[in-house]
Design an enzyme around this catalytic site. Structure first.
Site, PDB file in Angstrom:
ATOM      1  N   SER A   1       0.900  -1.487  -0.199  1.00  0.00           N
ATOM      2  CA  SER A   1       0.218  -0.134  -0.200  1.00  0.00           C
ATOM      3  C   SER A   1       0.832   1.168   0.129  1.00  0.00           C
ATOM      4  O   SER A   1       0.288   2.755  -0.982  1.00  0.00           O
ATOM      5  CB  SER A   1      -1.191  -0.428   0.992  1.00  0.00           C
ATOM      6  OG  SER A   1      -0.324   0.127   2.452  1.00  0.00           O
ATOM      7  N   ASN A   2       1.727   1.402   0.517  1.00  0.00           N
ATOM      8  CA  ASN A   2       2.723   2.430   0.190  1.00  0.00           C
ATOM      9  C   ASN A   2       3.786   2.521  -1.118  1.00  0.00           C
ATOM     10  O   ASN A   2       3.554   3.697  -0.960  1.00  0.00           O
ATOM     11  CB  ASN A   2       4.046   2.505   1.601  1.00  0.00           C
ATOM     12  CG  ASN A   2       3.838   2.605   3.123  1.00  0.00           C
ATOM     13  OD1 ASN A   2       3.303   3.764   3.584  1.00  0.00           O
ATOM     14  ND2 ASN A   2       3.365   1.897   3.471  1.00  0.00           N
TER      15      ASN A   2
ATOM     16  N   LEU B   1      18.564  -6.051   6.236  1.00  0.00           N
ATOM     17  CA  LEU B   1      20.071  -5.860   4.773  1.00  0.00           C
ATOM     18  C   LEU B   1      21.373  -5.697   6.367  1.00  0.00           C
ATOM     19  O   LEU B   1      21.145  -5.051   7.032  1.00  0.00           O
ATOM     20  CB  LEU B   1      19.607  -4.456   4.144  1.00  0.00           C
ATOM     21  CG  LEU B   1      18.673  -4.349   3.905  1.00  0.00           C
ATOM     22  CD1 LEU B   1      18.060  -2.946   2.959  1.00  0.00           C
ATOM     23  CD2 LEU B   1      18.689  -5.658   2.241  1.00  0.00           C
TER      24      LEU B   1
ATOM     25  N   HIS C   1       8.915   3.426   9.034  1.00  0.00           N
ATOM     26  CA  HIS C   1       8.090   2.349  10.537  1.00  0.00           C
ATOM     27  C   HIS C   1       7.308   2.961  11.150  1.00  0.00           C
ATOM     28  O   HIS C   1       7.177   4.056  10.962  1.00  0.00           O
ATOM     29  CB  HIS C   1      10.167   2.250  11.095  1.00  0.00           C
ATOM     30  CG  HIS C   1       9.443   1.771  12.428  1.00  0.00           C
ATOM     31  ND1 HIS C   1       9.627   0.529  12.610  1.00  0.00           N
ATOM     32  CD2 HIS C   1       9.200   1.707  13.482  1.00  0.00           C
ATOM     33  CE1 HIS C   1       9.587  -0.326  13.518  1.00  0.00           C
ATOM     34  NE2 HIS C   1       8.967   1.066  14.077  1.00  0.00           N
TER      35      HIS C   1
HETATM   36  C1  GRF Z   1       4.378  -0.690   6.768  1.00  0.00           C
HETATM   37  O1  GRF Z   1       3.224  -0.694   8.292  1.00  0.00           O
HETATM   38  C2  GRF Z   1       5.826   0.506   6.599  1.00  0.00           C
HETATM   39  O2  GRF Z   1       5.492   1.018   8.138  1.00  0.00           O
HETATM   40  C3  GRF Z   1       6.079  -1.004   6.953  1.00  0.00           C
HETATM   41  O3  GRF Z   1       5.139  -2.281   6.180  1.00  0.00           O
HETATM   42  C4  GRF Z   1       4.230  -2.335   6.106  1.00  0.00           C
HETATM   43  C5  GRF Z   1       3.657  -1.826   5.199  1.00  0.00           C
HETATM   44  O4  GRF Z   1       3.002  -1.721   4.566  1.00  0.00           O
HETATM   45  N1  GRF Z   1       6.979  -1.461   6.991  1.00  0.00           N
HETATM   46  P1  GRF Z   1       2.376  -1.833   2.702  1.00  0.00           P
HETATM   47  O5  GRF Z   1       3.030  -3.089   2.072  1.00  0.00           O
HETATM   48  O6  GRF Z   1       3.454  -0.720   2.483  1.00  0.00           O
HETATM   49  O7  GRF Z   1       1.634  -2.421   2.614  1.00  0.00           O
END
Ligand code: GRF
Length: 205
Positions: A15-16, A95, A111
Site C-alpha cells: 500500500s505504501n 539488510l 516505520h
Molecule cells: C507498513 O506499516 C510500514 O510502516 C512497515 O511495513 C508496512 C508495509 O505496508 N514498514 P505496505 O506493504 O506498504 O502496505
C-alpha cells in the site's frame, strides 16, 4: 529537473508503494520507479504493480545460499536499472552492512511508530501494549542498526483507548501514505541535508 530513479523493495501488501505511485502520477513526486523487487514470490505487491505496468521482479531469498549472495543479486538488479534511491516499503528482511554500504545514504524506510520508540517488528502492538497515548510513523535513512538511521519526517497519530494493533495500524497506515511520498519528494528535490544524526530540510525560496 531530472526524475530521480527509485527502486522499491517490498515483501507484502504494497500500500505504501501504491501511495508513491499515486504521488508520481499526480505530479507531487518527481521520480520514476526503475524497479520493484520482492523477496517473496507470493507478495501482493507484485500483482499490484504488474497490473500498473511497473517493472517488477522477484528475487527469492531461498534460491541463494547466503544473505550476501541474495543482497548482491538485489544490488545488481538495482544498478542495472540505474536506481539512485532505494525505498524500503514493507521489506521484511534486515539488510547487512554490505548492502547498506553499496547504497550509503541512499536507502529510506518507513516505520509504523515514532522512533526511537517501538523499533523492530509489531510496532503497533508494542504501542498498544505499552499504553502509549500517541504513536505514529517515521521515515528515516537506513543505517546498520534496527530502525536507527537519521530521521527525515515523523507524523504523530493518537492511540485510542479501545485500539487494537489492527485499528491502530489502519490509522497509522493512513498517515504513512501521506508521509512517505512527502519525504521522497524532499529527497528528489535535493532538499535533505544529513548532518550526523540530523536531517535538515532546506527551505525553498
Ligand atoms: C507498513 O506499516 C510500514 O510502516 C512497515 O511495513 C508496512 C508495509 O505496508 N514498514 P505496505 O506493504 O506498504 O502496505
Amino acid at each position: 529537473m531530472n526524475k530521480t530513479v527509485i527502486g522499491v523493495l517490498a515483501s507484502g501488501r504494497g500500500s505504501n508503494l501504491q501511495a508513491i505511485v499515486d504521488a508520481i502520477e499526480a505530479g507531487r513526486l518527481n521520480a520514476k520507479i526503475g524497479a520493484v523487487i520482492s523477496d517473496n514470490p507470493e507478495a501482493n505487491v507484485l500483482k499490484r504493480m504488474t497490473a500498473a505496468d511497473i517493472p517488477t521482479l522477484c528475487i527469492d531469498r531461498r534460491q541463494f545460499v547466503s544473505r550476501h549472495e541474495f543482497e548482491a543479486a538485489v544490488a545488481e538488479e538495482l544498478n542495472i536499472r540505474h536506481v539512485e534511491l532505494v525505498v524500503l516499503a514493507g521489506f521484511m528482511r534486515i539488510l547487512t552492512a554490505y548492502f547498506i554500504d553499496r547504497f550509503a545514504g541512499k536507502i529510506m524506510n518507513i516505520h509504523p511508530a515514532l522512533l526511537p520508540a517501538f523499533p523492530g517488528e509489531n510496532a503497533q502492538q508494542q504501542a498498544v501494549d505499552y499504553g502509549a497515548k500517541v504513536s505514529g510513523c517515521t521515515v528515516h535513512f537506513v543505517d546498520e542498526g534496527m530502525d536507527t538511521g537519521p530521521i527525515i519526517l515523523q507524523e504523530a497519530v493518537p492511540v485510542l483507548e479501545d485500539d487494537t494493533a489492527e485499528t491502530l495500524s489502519d490509522r497509522i497506515l493512513h498517515a504513512e501514505h501521506i508521509l512517505y511520498p512527502r519525504a521522497l519528494a524532499l529527497y528528489c528535490e535535493g532538499r535533505l541535508k544529513v548532518e550526523g544524526r540530523r536531517v535538515r530540510i532546506i527551505e525553498t525560496e
